[in-house]
Design a protein around this motif. Structure first.
Motif, PDB file in Angstrom:
ATOM      1  N   SER A   1       0.829  -1.205   0.000  1.00 39.22           N
ATOM      2  CA  SER A   1       0.000   0.000   0.000  1.00 39.22           C
ATOM      3  C   SER A   1       0.862   1.253   0.000  1.00 39.22           C
ATOM      4  CB  SER A   1      -0.922  -0.026   1.228  1.00 39.22           C
ATOM      5  OG  SER A   1      -1.718   1.136   1.283  1.00 39.22           O
ATOM      6  N   LYS A   2       1.929   1.233   0.831  1.00 36.40           N
ATOM      7  CA  LYS A   2       2.830   2.382   0.887  1.00 36.40           C
ATOM      8  C   LYS A   2       3.529   2.592  -0.455  1.00 36.40           C
ATOM      9  CE  LYS A   2       6.860   4.136   3.378  1.00 36.40           C
ATOM     10  NZ  LYS A   2       7.892   3.835   4.413  1.00 36.40           N
ATOM     11  N   LYS A   3       3.975   1.490  -1.054  1.00 37.34           N
ATOM     12  CA  LYS A   3       4.661   1.572  -2.349  1.00 37.34           C
ATOM     13  C   LYS A   3       3.737   2.131  -3.423  1.00 37.34           C
ATOM     14  CE  LYS A   3       7.338  -1.332  -5.528  1.00 37.34           C
ATOM     15  NZ  LYS A   3       7.826  -2.719  -5.781  1.00 37.34           N
ATOM     16  N   ALA A   4       2.462   1.716  -3.387  1.00 40.59           N
ATOM     17  CA  ALA A   4       1.498   2.200  -4.379  1.00 40.59           C
ATOM     18  C   ALA A   4       1.228   3.692  -4.194  1.00 40.59           C
ATOM     19  CB  ALA A   4       0.199   1.414  -4.266  1.00 40.59           C
ATOM     20  N   ARG A   5       1.185   4.137  -2.931  1.00 39.68           N
ATOM     21  CA  ARG A   5       0.950   5.568  -2.682  1.00 39.68           C
ATOM     22  C   ARG A   5       2.140   6.417  -3.095  1.00 39.68           C
ATOM     23  NH1 ARG A   5      -1.037   3.480   2.190  1.00 39.68           N
ATOM     24  NH2 ARG A   5       0.853   4.188   3.287  1.00 39.68           N
ATOM     25  N   GLU A   6       3.340   5.882  -2.883  1.00 33.36           N
ATOM     26  CA  GLU A   6       4.547   6.640  -3.212  1.00 33.36           C
ATOM     27  C   GLU A   6       4.870   6.626  -4.703  1.00 33.36           C
ATOM     28  OE1 GLU A   6       7.497   4.838  -0.794  1.00 33.36           O
ATOM     29  OE2 GLU A   6       6.896   5.910   1.039  1.00 33.36           O
ATOM     30  N   ASN A   7       4.374   5.619  -5.411  1.00 30.43           N
ATOM     31  CA  ASN A   7       4.654   5.505  -6.845  1.00 30.43           C
ATOM     32  C   ASN A   7       3.362   5.316  -7.625  1.00 30.43           C
ATOM     33  OD1 ASN A   7       7.773   5.238  -6.751  1.00 30.43           O
ATOM     34  ND2 ASN A   7       7.032   3.709  -5.270  1.00 30.43           N
ATOM     35  N   PRO A   8       2.529   6.343  -7.663  1.00 29.59           N
ATOM     36  CA  PRO A   8       1.257   6.208  -8.396  1.00 29.59           C
ATOM     37  C   PRO A   8       1.500   6.043  -9.884  1.00 29.59           C
ATOM     38  CG  PRO A   8       1.633   8.493  -7.773  1.00 29.59           C
ATOM     39  CD  PRO A   8       2.706   7.700  -7.088  1.00 29.59           C
ATOM     40  N   VAL A   9       0.681   5.236 -10.515  1.00 34.36           N
ATOM     41  CA  VAL A   9       0.773   5.005 -11.959  1.00 34.36           C
ATOM     42  C   VAL A   9      -0.176   5.959 -12.664  1.00 34.36           C
ATOM     43  CG1 VAL A   9       0.463   3.333 -13.812  1.00 34.36           C
ATOM     44  CG2 VAL A   9       1.375   2.598 -11.601  1.00 34.36           C
ATOM     45  N   SER A  10       0.360   6.743 -13.597  1.00 33.52           N
ATOM     46  CA  SER A  10      -0.473   7.700 -14.333  1.00 33.52           C
ATOM     47  C   SER A  10      -1.381   6.971 -15.301  1.00 33.52           C
ATOM     48  CB  SER A  10       0.429   8.673 -15.104  1.00 33.52           C
ATOM     49  OG  SER A  10      -0.344   9.493 -15.947  1.00 33.52           O
ATOM     50  N   ASP A  11      -2.596   7.463 -15.410  1.00 34.70           N
ATOM     51  CA  ASP A  11      -3.546   6.854 -16.332  1.00 34.70           C
ATOM     52  C   ASP A  11      -3.191   7.159 -17.780  1.00 34.70           C
ATOM     53  OD1 ASP A  11      -4.992   5.786 -14.294  1.00 34.70           O
ATOM     54  OD2 ASP A  11      -6.378   7.485 -14.155  1.00 34.70           O
ATOM     55  N   ALA A  12      -2.513   8.281 -18.009  1.00 31.47           N
ATOM     56  CA  ALA A  12      -2.208   8.701 -19.375  1.00 31.47           C
ATOM     57  C   ALA A  12      -0.798   8.254 -19.750  1.00 31.47           C
ATOM     58  CB  ALA A  12      -2.302  10.221 -19.499  1.00 31.47           C
ATOM     59  N   GLY A  13      -0.639   7.771 -20.920  1.00 30.86           N
ATOM     60  CA  GLY A  13       0.676   7.437 -21.455  1.00 30.86           C
ATOM     61  C   GLY A  13       1.242   6.124 -20.967  1.00 30.86           C
ATOM     62  N   ASN A  14       0.464   5.333 -20.259  1.00 29.34           N
ATOM     63  CA  ASN A  14       0.965   4.060 -19.749  1.00 29.34           C
ATOM     64  C   ASN A  14       0.029   2.917 -20.096  1.00 29.34           C
ATOM     65  OD1 ASN A  14       3.420   4.778 -18.029  1.00 29.34           O
ATOM     66  ND2 ASN A  14       1.888   6.225 -17.263  1.00 29.34           N
TER      67      ASN A  14
END
Length: 448
Positions: free
Chosen positions: A346-359
């Motif tokens: 959960s911490k890793k996901a909060r610190e490294n959010p994945v952008s919806d655009a371009g990915n």
């Protein structure tokens, strides 16, 4: 040990609530033990007093003094009931705090029966008040009056069955998947012997109470009874105590035999044996009181009986808590590891959010692996962490062995053997389909 680990590896391991305890754990455990023992003493007086009231009132149909005796005990039942309710708040809050997941899981699995405790207890309480306050008004309707306390006793006997079933179930998460409601939980080993032991304890404590209650110097026995003397009433209490202790001793041996081995240790057995010896000593003193040839000699045994039973209650409470801790230790370790892993993710996901655009490619890849990820968490994460040893080796070690060999990993999961001496043998997963095995394999080998 290997058998135990193998069994746990197929046991539901939920995530715990990542919240700090409101008090130090040792203080909460102490509060749980002390408050529960105080609570259970008054519960036993309530249940045992109701049983003795019913028995005495039935005998009172032929002997008026027994009817008076029944009424005197009935007056104490409602008082002891109130004390039991008030003193029950602290242990309930303590066990909720210390064993949240286990307590609520057991409650959910027994379902309707657990929720029926409050309405059942409410009805029983109202019946005891009705019974007490209509004693003289229903003097000419004795059978109807007796039926009121009989119904209350029946409910008082049902409620502990539900509670003991739940407390027993919370200790064995490996059985949660097999439980289909209250009756199947009731059929688990150790429930019935513990219940009968509880009934014996109710009679034991009530018998001691009767000896004290009727032995008070201020108690005007001669104004209440026609033929019963104070000494006879005390002897009645000792008879009840001796019978109750005998039932406890017999059922206690059965309880020890039927206790699942996972919580048994030398310390637990030592405490239980010592408690049994204290109970035997109490029975000896109670029998000496019964066989004494004078009231003075009989009275000398009271505090010996009382102190022996008090020691038994303290030792028994400690042994139950120690067994509970040891029975749940391994599962709590697994649950703590799973909770920690989830918090890290959960911490890793909060610190490294994945952008919806371009990915879009990343999103597509994650979407393809989502089924495997979910299946891994459900079937594998209780034994395997990404980089650390848990029950089985870390995922990174699997990747090192099977990189580029998806079929080899899939075949191993389908039919595992034993490779390492210091690891338990991994169980098979016959419940997983070929597609699901493929999804898990793809997910494991995708981890970087």
């Amino acid at each position: 040990m290997q058998v135990n680990l193998l069994h746990i590896s197929t046991t539901p391991v939920p995530r715990d609530l990542p919240l700090d305890l409101p008090l130090p754990e040792w203080l909460l455990v102490t509060l749980l033990i002390v408050s529960f023992l105080l609570h259970i003493i008054f519960v036993k007086l309530m249940v045992g007093g109701s049983i003795i009231t019913l028995w005495a009132e039935v005998k009172g149909l032929k002997n008026h003094d027994y009817d008076v005796f029944a009424y005197e005990i009935a007056k104490t039942v409602t008082v002891n009931k109130s004390m039991a309710v008030v003193l029950g708040v602290a242990p309930l809050l303590s066990i909720n705090t210390l064993y949240t997941i286990y307590f609520y899981s057991a409650n959910a699995l027994t379902g309707l029966a657990w929720f029926m405790i409050i309405p059942l207890v409410t009805i029983a309480f109202l019946l005891t008040y009705l019974h007490k306050y209509t004693w003289r008004a229903m003097a000419n309707y004795k059978y109807l009056h007796i039926s009121i306390i009989a119904l209350a006793v029946l409910i008082f006997l049902i409620v502990p069955t539900i509670f003991l079933t739940n407390v027993n179930l919370m200790l064995f998460p490996e059985r949660w998947g097999d439980i289909k409601g209250f009756l199947s939980a009731l059929a688990l080993p150790n429930v019935l012997p513990r219940y009968l032991e509880f009934i014996g304890a109710c009679l034991t404590v009530t018998g001691v109470f009767i000896v004290w209650y009727n032995g008070r110097k201020s108690y005007r026995v001669h104004l209440l009874y026609e033929t019963f003397s104070q000494d006879r009433l005390k002897r009645q209490g000792y008879y009840i105590t001796t019978f109750g202790i005998g039932l406890q001793l017999v059922c206690g041996i059965i309880v020890m035999i039927t206790l699942p081995a996972k919580g048994i240790s030398f310390e637990v057995v030592e405490l239980m044996v010592f408690g049994g010896l204290m109970l035997f000593v109490a029975m000896w003193f109670s029998w000496k009181a019964l066989s004494a040839d004078s009231e003075l000699k009989r009275d000398k045994q009271f505090w010996k009986v009382f102190i022996s039973i008090l020691f038994f209650i303290l030792v028994y409470g400690g042994s139950r808590q120690l067994y509970r801790e040891q029975a749940l230790y391994q599962h709590r370790e697994l649950m703590a590891a799973k909770t920690k892993a989830f918090e890290q993710m959960s911490k890793k996901a909060r610190e490294n959010p994945v952008s919806d655009a371009g990915n879009l490619d990343i999103d597509h890849a994650l979407g393809d692996l989502s089924k495997g990820s979910a299946l891994f968490k459900q079937n594998c994460s209780s034994c395997h962490k990404e980089k650390q040893r848990l029950v089985g080796p870390p995922v990174q070690e699997m990747i090192t062995i099977y990189r580029g060999n998806e079929k080899g990993l899939k075949d191993w999961i389908k039919a595992p053997g034993k490779k390492r001496e210091n690891y338990p043998q991994m169980p098979g997963f016959p419940q997983l389909s070929e597609v699901e095995l493929t999804e898990i394999t793809k997910y494991v080998l995708s981890i970087k």
